[in-house]
Design a protein around this motif. Structure first.
Motif, PDB file in Angstrom:
ATOM      1  N   GLN A 712       0.836  -1.192   0.000  1.00 27.15           N
ATOM      2  CA  GLN A 712       0.000   0.000   0.000  1.00 27.15           C
ATOM      3  C   GLN A 712       0.878   1.251   0.000  1.00 27.15           C
ATOM      4  OE1 GLN A 712      -2.615  -0.375   3.366  1.00 27.15           O
ATOM      5  NE2 GLN A 712      -3.913  -1.911   2.375  1.00 27.15           N
ATOM      6  N   PHE A 713       0.225   2.374  -0.293  1.00 22.44           N
ATOM      7  CA  PHE A 713       0.948   3.638  -0.378  1.00 22.44           C
ATOM      8  C   PHE A 713       0.655   4.496   0.851  1.00 22.44           C
ATOM      9  CE2 PHE A 713       0.402   2.292  -4.783  1.00 22.44           C
ATOM     10  CZ  PHE A 713       1.705   2.379  -5.255  1.00 22.44           C
ATOM     11  N   ASP A 714       1.701   5.102   1.359  1.00 24.61           N
ATOM     12  CA  ASP A 714       1.561   6.027   2.494  1.00 24.61           C
ATOM     13  C   ASP A 714       1.301   7.423   1.925  1.00 24.61           C
ATOM     14  OD1 ASP A 714       1.673   7.530   4.767  1.00 24.61           O
ATOM     15  OD2 ASP A 714       3.701   6.937   5.349  1.00 24.61           O
ATOM     16  N   ILE A 715       0.034   7.817   1.885  1.00 28.78           N
ATOM     17  CA  ILE A 715      -0.304   9.095   1.239  1.00 28.78           C
ATOM     18  C   ILE A 715       0.185  10.296   2.049  1.00 28.78           C
ATOM     19  CG2 ILE A 715      -2.333   8.076   0.145  1.00 28.78           C
ATOM     20  CD1 ILE A 715      -3.950   9.828   2.217  1.00 28.78           C
ATOM     21  N   THR A 716       0.575  10.074   3.311  1.00 30.98           N
ATOM     22  CA  THR A 716       1.113  11.200   4.084  1.00 30.98           C
ATOM     23  C   THR A 716       2.462  11.656   3.539  1.00 30.98           C
ATOM     24  OG1 THR A 716       2.203   9.735   5.674  1.00 30.98           O
ATOM     25  CG2 THR A 716      -0.079  10.386   6.155  1.00 30.98           C
ATOM     26  N   LYS A 717       3.076  10.851   2.646  1.00 27.09           N
ATOM     27  CA  LYS A 717       4.348  11.236   2.022  1.00 27.09           C
ATOM     28  C   LYS A 717       4.144  12.052   0.753  1.00 27.09           C
ATOM     29  CE  LYS A 717       6.673   9.114   5.137  1.00 27.09           C
ATOM     30  NZ  LYS A 717       7.406   9.901   6.155  1.00 27.09           N
ATOM     31  N   ILE A 718       2.896  12.155   0.278  1.00 27.47           N
ATOM     32  CA  ILE A 718       2.636  12.921  -0.941  1.00 27.47           C
ATOM     33  C   ILE A 718       3.077  14.381  -0.802  1.00 27.47           C
ATOM     34  CG2 ILE A 718       0.766  13.904  -2.340  1.00 27.47           C
ATOM     35  CD1 ILE A 718       1.483  11.139  -3.200  1.00 27.47           C
ATOM     36  N   PRO A 719       2.788  15.072   0.315  1.00 28.13           N
ATOM     37  CA  PRO A 719       3.275  16.454   0.440  1.00 28.13           C
ATOM     38  C   PRO A 719       4.797  16.555   0.325  1.00 28.13           C
ATOM     39  CG  PRO A 719       1.578  16.039   2.071  1.00 28.13           C
ATOM     40  CD  PRO A 719       1.895  14.715   1.441  1.00 28.13           C
ATOM     41  N   ASP A 720       5.527  15.561   0.891  1.00 30.10           N
ATOM     42  CA  ASP A 720       6.984  15.592   0.788  1.00 30.10           C
ATOM     43  C   ASP A 720       7.446  15.358  -0.645  1.00 30.10           C
ATOM     44  OD1 ASP A 720       7.112  15.991   3.517  1.00 30.10           O
ATOM     45  OD2 ASP A 720       7.310  13.860   3.972  1.00 30.10           O
ATOM     46  N   ILE A 721       6.763  14.447  -1.354  1.00 31.58           N
ATOM     47  CA  ILE A 721       7.119  14.191  -2.751  1.00 31.58           C
ATOM     48  C   ILE A 721       6.876  15.440  -3.590  1.00 31.58           C
ATOM     49  CG2 ILE A 721       6.498  12.835  -4.786  1.00 31.58           C
ATOM     50  CD1 ILE A 721       5.813  10.522  -2.852  1.00 31.58           C
TER      51      ILE A 721
END
Length: 1152
Positions: A712-721
């Motif tokens: 699964q994907f950790d969407i909390t990392k989207i802002p960092d990406i």
């Protein structure tokens, strides 16, 4: 009574003819001698440069207008070469020390001839030693900075009681945290150093006697001087301004403000080469200080330096005999006082008739404004920091005893966690990491440590970056885990349950050079929201904010959170706003206040339960492997914001979109590795000195963290990406990496949903989370608006001496708050959803549509509140005060298209019939004001005025003196403000909202520096009443955010009275009690004058009780309320209000 009548005194501003006055002097002396009449000879015994200076000649000429007074200047050759027996005779002696003057001979002359001495000569020996000066000040109870004296033996300078650390010194057992001041004990030595903390960049500002246009320079040297004796004193934050006070006797004081020499070292001079100063009004406490100084040092004519800081006034230097350099009114007053003093003392001895004149009453000055104009009273701005490097984080579990020892050393067991930011603390962590790595290499490692070798190496690499620990760019947190790392599943039975520490290393997030340019240029442009901001373009050089501030009519306070990028943004903005020069460190230390008190601009608390639940639901909704349905849109974007709905349409299936992002990241990593192997890219330094290796580690960590082991994907990392790819697209495009734009677009689509929705999905959640984060800031904003109702004198000119200032009664309060993205989102959610306006308010509807279409609150986002006053309205009227709300989404992103939403500039709050039909200009030189009145609402794309337009309309003056803002503008449209462009090395004094033809129009980026341009400031509402805003803020700050979703219909009826209750900008309610017979100290916020007053039946606890409760509630090491101010509101209820100039201070023992 003589035949010549009573003594006469004439004052006036006529130009003096020195030769004619000298002839009159000879004629007058000869006439009195021929008639055998008595005369009083006033001898001037000083070095020629002083005795024949323009101020002295001006005063002596006026002094001779006293009929029986004759002046005699002692020649310098006589003073230096002749014995005192040969000096001219005099009845009254004015003598003072300066370089080269034989003070001992003057003392001998006074003892020989026994004249009446104006300034005591023996005391002037003491004035040459700062130790004597400080002792006298302390003994007289005059406020001065906390200090300690370091006396060194010249023959053995190393034998001294001085201990120096990185950011502090200890002198004779008294500690001083940087910034502190180091003064030579000799008052004739003007080489004063101010040392700055490493967190602000370190180094020192070196002050010296003015040389040309310089009075100080910045030096990178941070170590104190090792030769000589010095006074070390606490640095006082004066917001870049010093006050020079000149006494003439104990009952007269003239004060002038000037730019502090420690700010940027540039001396502002007028056309005659004199330092620019402006007369200011002293409060009652300061007048008492002036009286004490004059009497304590027995100096009738005396000058001293006053520092206004933290709501108090401190004396930091006493100069002895000093004159104001250029003030006709002062010359008149000084001559009159000295003449009366001399006549009163000597006239009876010479049988000269003399009547003591009555003292004139001081006529109170009342600023007058009239016409249809409103006066700007307050500007409140909340801004996000500028462009920064990507934030990065490393977490690792540690059990080595050395980490536990470090944890205990800094009292970690008391609070369960510690934060290490100081250079010495970070060095200790680095030493532990180096030790563990060396142990691994020498002993082949222990399995438990071997598993973390890669993280230990990364910890070491990050801490060794830059080669030093200067600035706030890295920090380490240690959190205690009593049972070790928490289990993530029931199968983890073998997890070690022994105590451990969670080490969190944070780095990056530094303000980039582009961010500094953004902030500085925005500061320059921000001036122009003030009246007269067009400056030279309007044909009135010196008008606008710079003149308002330099003439001491601008009460400016700048606050920033404790993050380094935020503080540097605030310093760079201040540099541009006030047209300062030099390094940011002195500006940061003197102008930017730490606002960590009660979480004003920092939110260190763990996520609230509401926010944690919101993030969990957000993960569930974005973890569904299917296209978004209408039901999903209703769940994920219940507010129906256009930006959210559009982004969800672009995303489609969130899981597939995340897979695309993950694949693009891997492809990007592959390209970076190829660049590393390519000899052409060897030793390549990327933007802000980042290497390809660090860039690779940055993306590898994101790749590892984004896709978890379960697939699964950790969407909390989207802002960092999104953060990283935006940074690389903006600043590292020279690597020519493929498909970066595709990765940017995919990450942006996801971030445009995730980032704003982390602060709540529903309107109710957004309001609850926003109010929780911004509660202290909302209370402070409410306090700022209410303080404008008080009569302040601290930031007002003295109109009796301000003949060159067109509107001395004007004063404007500015409060600027620099913070991070979380506070901006939270504050904007409160404004949008808190019930500020009615649902049927058309202007507010349009503003909400605009805000709903804004996708990102980028760097330098601004929320600006402006308060205006119409002095012609009844004080009880709701129409007297007028509030405007403005907003800008900040810098343009990478590749922003033309479809980005924009507002319509100023919008009408009334009907079309009330709109202005044509463009007109109001340029009022008598009021330093310039107002633009725009065309009809239909013509929103109009051209704004050019230089020729301004010249053509220069003679079309309207309004009256004191006017600031045209009322008609409130009901008119104008075009959106121009984009802010930055060209490095070019100082553009263009207007924020005027003269767009002078700005380089390049979409998105500045061609020369690749600095993103800043979007225009748009008006959300321009016809809010102060009552409306105050009641709105009261709902939010009284702990009733749920009730704020609905707003009562705004009444436009005239009120009998409206005085909002005073509030306390702190996160807890103060206890009230009813107790008869209590007395409390009362103090006006503009001064420290205290008086005893009877407490009404509704009162609060004593000062000590309040401070105790505050310390218990805040549990903070900072002491902003060391001088709380008790204010009496008009409704009879007394509460405390936060000290207006609060700033964090180290708690150290007083030296005396």
């Amino acid at each position: 009574m003589s035949e010549f009548g009573p003594p006469k005194f004439i004052i006036g501003d006529e130009v003096l003819n020195i030769d004619k006055d000298a002839q009159d002097h000879r004629t007058k002396k000869q006439r009195l001698e021929d008639e055998g009449r008595k005369m009083i000879i006033v001898g001037i015994c000083a070095m020629s440069k002083k005795s024949r200076s323009k101020p002295m000649r001006e005063i002596l000429t006026r002094l001779e207008r006293f009929e029986y007074i004759v002046t005699e200047i002692f020649e310098e050759d006589v003073i230096l070469q002749e014995p005192v027996e040969n000096w001219p005779l005099c009845d009254c002696l004015i003598s003072f020390f300066s370089k080269g003057f034989p003070l001992e001979k003057a003392v001998a002359y006074a003892e020989l001839r026994k004249p009446y001495v104006i300034n005591d000569l023996q005391k002037q020996f003491g004035l040459q030693d700062r130790r004597f000066v400080y002792k006298v000040l302390r003994d007289e109870g005059i406020g001065l900075p906390r200090y300690a004296v370091l006396d060194r033996d010249p023959d053995n300078p190393n034998d001294s009681d001085l201990i120096e650390a990185d950011d502090a010194v200890e002198v004779n057992g008294h500690g001083f945290q940087k910034p502190f001041v180091e003064k030579p004990v000799s008052a004739e030595d003007h080489n004063i150093y101010i040392y700055y903390p490493m967190s602000a960049g370190g180094g020192s500002q070196r002050l010296f006697r003015k040389i040309g246009s310089r009075s100080s320079v910045y030096s990178p040297e941070s170590r104190v001087r090792k030769q000589g004796s010095y006074i070390y004193e606490e640095f006082m934050p004066t917001d870049g301004t010093d006050v020079k006070v000149y006494t003439v006797g104990p009952d007269y004081a003239h004060a002038e403000a000037r730019k502090s020499p420690a700010l940027d070292g540039k001396v502002e001079r007028d056309s005659e080469g004199k330092e620019v100063r402006y007369p200011v009004i002293l409060n009652n406490i300061e007048k008492l200080i002036a009286r004490k100084v004059s009497l304590a040092f027995k100096q009738t004519v005396c000058g001293f330096d006053l520092l206004r800081a933290n709501g108090r006034s401190y004396v930091c230097d006493v100069n002895g005999f000093s004159f104001v350099k250029n003030s006709q009114k002062y010359y008149d007053d000084c001559a009159k006082i000295l003449g009366n003093l001399i006549m009163r003392e000597l006239a009876p001895h010479y049988d000269i008739p003399w009547n003591i004149p009555s003292v004139e009453e001081e006529v109170p000055y009342v600023p007058t404004t009239s016409g249809t104009m409103m006066e700007l009273r307050c500007v409140i701005g909340v801004m996000r920091h500028g462009d920064r490097t990507p934030k990065q984080k490393l977490k690792m579990e540690v059990r080595n005893p050395k980490f536990f020892k470090l944890f205990a050393k800094y009292n970690g067991y008391k609070y369960g966690k510690i934060k290490l930011k100081r250079p010495t603390q970070l060095q200790e962590v680095l030493d532990v990491a180096r030790y563990l790595l060396s142990e691994l290499e020498s002993q082949d490692g222990i399995r438990e440590i071997e598993e973390k070798k890669c993280k230990l190496e990364q910890l070491k690499t990050v801490l060794e970056m830059y080669g030093h620990f200067s600035g706030i760019n890295r920090k380490v947190q240690l959190k205690y885990q009593p049972t070790g790392r928490p289990r993530h599943s029931s199968s983890e039975d073998d997890v070690n349950v022994e105590p451990s520490l969670l080490l969190i290393l944070k780095w990056g997030g530094e303000l980039t050079p582009a961010g500094r340019v953004q902030a500085e240029e925005l500061g320059r442009a921000f001036r122009c929201i003030y009246p007269g901001g067009q400056g030279e373009y309007a044909g009135f050089p010196g008008c606008g904010l710079l003149r308002l501030h330099s003439t001491y009519r601008h009460d400016l306070k700048i606050y920033a959170s404790d993050e380094g990028r935020v503080q540097m943004t605030a310093a760079a903005f201040t540099k541009g706003m006030l047209a300062l020069e030099g390094e940011l460190t002195p500006i940061l230390v003197q102008m930017v206040k730490s606002a960590h008190t009660n979480g004003l601009l920092d939110f260190d608390k763990d996520s609230s339960s509401v926010q944690a639940k919101v993030k969990q639901r957000l993960c569930e909704l974005l973890g569904q492997d299917r296209d978004f349905s209408e039901v999903d849109i209703e769940k994920l974007a219940p507010t129906g914001a256009k930006s959210l709905v559009d982004s969800m349409d672009l995303i489609g299936n969130p899981v597939i979109k995340c897979q695309v992002v993950a694949e693009l990241i891997k492809y990007l990593i592959k390209q970076i590795k190829m660049r590393l192997e390519d000899p052409a890219y060897k030793d390549t330094k990327l933007y802000h000195n980042e290497s390809l290796e660090l860039m690779l580690k940055r993306w590898c960590k994101l790749d590892k963290d984004f896709k978890m082991k379960n697939g699964q994907f950790d969407i909390t990392k989207i802002p960092d990406i999104y953060d990283c790819i935006k940074y690389d697209c903006l600043h590292n495009s020279e690597l020519q990496l493929n498909r970066t734009e595709e990765l940017y677009e995919c990450a942006q689509e996801l971030a445009d949903v995730i980032i704003p929705q982390e602060y709540g999905l529903t309107g109710q959640e957004k309001l609850e989370i926003g109010a929780g984060i911004c509660l202290p800031l909302l209370r402070k904003i409410r306090s700022d608006l209410q303080r404008n109702l008080d009569d302040e004198t601290v930031h007002r000119l003295n109109p009796k001496y301000s003949h060159n200032v067109l509107s001395p009664g004007r004063h404007v309060r500015t409060r600027l708050y620099f913070t991070s993205e979380s506070h901006i989102h939270s504050l904007l959610n409160c404004l949008r959803l808190g019930g500020l306006c009615n649902e049927d308010d058309e202007q507010w509807k349009r503003a909400m549509e605009y805000l709903g279409a804004v996708k990102e609150l980028n760097y330098m986002t601004q929320i600006v509140i402006m308060l205006y006053e119409d002095p012609n309205k009844d004080p009880a009227s709701e129409e007297r005060f007028h509030v405007e709300l403005h907003f800008s989404p900040g810098a343009k992103g990478y590749g922003d298209d033309e479809s980005y939403p924009s507002g319509s500039g100023y919008r009408p709050a009334s009907s079309k019939e009330e709109q202005v039909s044509e463009t007109s200009f109001d340029i009022s030189p008598s009021s330093d004001s310039f107002s633009l009145l725009s065309r009809e609402a239909e013509d929103c794309s109009q051209d704004l005025p050019t230089l020729s337009d301004l010249a053509r309309y220069k003679t079309r003056l309207s309004g009256s003196q004191g006017s600031l803002f045209s009322k008609e503008l409130l009901n008119a449209y104008s075009s959106s403000l121009p984009d802010l462009k930055t060209v490095e090395g070019i100082h553009r004094n263009y207007s924020y909202g005027v003269l767009p033809d002078l700005c380089l129009q390049i979409p998105g980026m500045d061609t020369y520096t690749m600095v993103p341009s800043i979007r225009p400031l748009e008006t959300l509402h321009n016809s809010l009443s102060l009552r409306q805003v105050d009641e709105f803020l009261q709902k939010l700050t009284d702990g009733r955010p749920n009730q704020a979703l609905t707003s009562p219909r705004c009444s436009k009826e005239m009120l009998l009275t409206y005085t909002p209750k005073r509030i306390t900008p702190s996160p807890f309610s103060l206890p009230l009690r009813t107790e008869e017979g209590q007395f409390y100290r009362s103090s006006n916020p503009a001064s420290n004058s205290s008086s005893t007053m009877h407490s009404p039946s509704n009162s609060m606890n004593t000062v000590d009780d309040y401070l105790s409760s505050f310390e218990a509630a805040s549990n903070s090491a900072e002491t902003p309320l060391d001088t709380p101010t008790l204010l009496s509101s008009l409704d009879g209820v007394e509460v405390f209000e936060e000290s207006p100039e609060s700033v964090s201070k180290p708690k150290v023992t007083d030296s005396f």
